[in-house]
Design a protein around this motif. Structure first.
Motif, PDB file in Angstrom:
ATOM      1  N   ARG A   4     -59.617  64.444 -96.564  1.00  7.45           N
ATOM      2  CA  ARG A   4     -59.104  63.745 -95.385  1.00  7.45           C
ATOM      3  C   ARG A   4     -58.506  64.688 -94.338  1.00  7.45           C
ATOM      4  NH1 ARG A   4     -59.985  59.228 -92.786  1.00  7.45           N
ATOM      5  NH2 ARG A   4     -60.299  58.273 -94.833  1.00  7.45           N
ATOM      6  N   ASP A   5     -57.717  65.639 -94.736  1.00  2.00           N
ATOM      7  CA  ASP A   5     -57.079  66.541 -93.770  1.00  2.00           C
ATOM      8  C   ASP A   5     -58.115  67.371 -93.024  1.00  2.00           C
ATOM      9  OD1 ASP A   5     -54.572  65.629 -94.394  1.00  2.00           O
ATOM     10  OD2 ASP A   5     -54.155  67.223 -95.861  1.00  2.00           O
TER      11      ASP A   5
ATOM     12  N   ARG B  71     -60.087  65.231 -90.556  1.00  4.27           N
ATOM     13  CA  ARG B  71     -59.357  64.954 -89.327  1.00  4.27           C
ATOM     14  C   ARG B  71     -59.359  66.161 -88.391  1.00  4.27           C
ATOM     15  NH1 ARG B  71     -54.361  61.721 -92.241  1.00  4.27           N
ATOM     16  NH2 ARG B  71     -55.241  59.611 -92.019  1.00  4.27           N
ATOM     17  N   ARG B  72     -59.230  67.360 -88.974  1.00  4.79           N
ATOM     18  CA  ARG B  72     -59.244  68.562 -88.137  1.00  4.79           C
ATOM     19  C   ARG B  72     -60.623  68.769 -87.494  1.00  4.79           C
ATOM     20  NH1 ARG B  72     -56.452  70.810 -92.531  1.00  4.79           N
ATOM     21  NH2 ARG B  72     -58.237  72.135 -93.099  1.00  4.79           N
TER      22      ARG B  72
END
Length: 231
Positions: A111-112, A115-116
């Motif tokens: 997820r991180d 998003r980036r």
């Protein structure tokens, strides 16, 4: 340090290749079938050639118009989707960023990182990122109506010219036989060429094209023979 090598992917050819193969195949099969059918009805050589020329012109115009309308409809749909995406980006960019991140998560990113990636791609070209990854629209698949229409008309005419030339050079009593035989050879070559350019194996496409071409000519010749007797 190794320099990156240039890659020419076969998918780059899919737009024009589809229209080219369809146009040439249709021109060859339909015109050969028309010539064989008219010749089988005991028509004169002049009548056969007039029918063949009419079929070439009418078919080329029909292919061009049909491709233009069909691909224009695809283009209209793409533009409508892009316009809607553009509005959504203007109204709620954060939600659109999460939507893009969800796509990358479904493809295997955490997820991180997703998003980036979504944030960086949208910072450069938000609409392009959504068009490519959400809508599946890319430079390789985008609709080009004029290109498709011109390619179809040109390739149809090229395919149709082959059996027409054979008919013009054949003795009247051998038109059916020579046009049929030559057209099957042309169809086999066309199938093999299309397969090679598209990167596919050659035997199956060649056999497929030749089989359906032979069937079309056989049916048309049979109908032409029956109609000729009836008239």
């Amino acid at each position: 340090m190794r320099r990156p090598h240039a890659e020419n992917h076969l998918i780059d050819r899919i737009g024009w290749l589809r229209a080219a193969v369809l146009g040439a195949n249709d021109g060859l099969v339909s015109t050969a079938s028309l010539i064989v059918g008219v010749a089988a009805s005991a028509a004169s050589t002049g009548e056969v050639l007039v029918a063949g020329c009419a079929g070439l012109v009418a078919g080329a115009m029909s292919m061009a118009a049909g491709e233009y309308v069909s691909v224009s409809s695809q283009s209209d749909t793409e533009q409508a989707d892009l316009a809607r995406e553009r509005r959504e980006l203007a109204q709620d960019p954060a939600a659109e960023r999460e939507e893009l991140a969800d796509i990358y998560v479904s493809r295997g990113l955490d997820r991180d990182l997703a998003r980036r990636v979504a944030e960086q791609l949208m910072a450069k070209d938000a609409l392009g990122a959504h068009a490519r990854d959400e809508l599946g629209i890319s430079e390789f698949t985008t609709a080009r109506p004029v290109q498709a229409a011109l390619t179809s008309a040109a390739t149809f005419s090229s395919g149709a010219a082959l059996p027409l030339a054979v008919a013009a050079l054949s003795p009247a009593h051998l038109v059916v036989l020579l046009v049929s035989a030559a057209s099957l050879v042309f169809l086999a070559v066309l199938g093999a060429l299309g397969a090679k350019v598209g990167g596919a194996e050659i035997l199956r496409p060649t056999a497929r094209v030749a089989f359906w071409g032979a069937l079309a000519m056989a049916v048309t010749a049979g109908i032409g023979h029956l109609v000729g007797k009836a008239v």
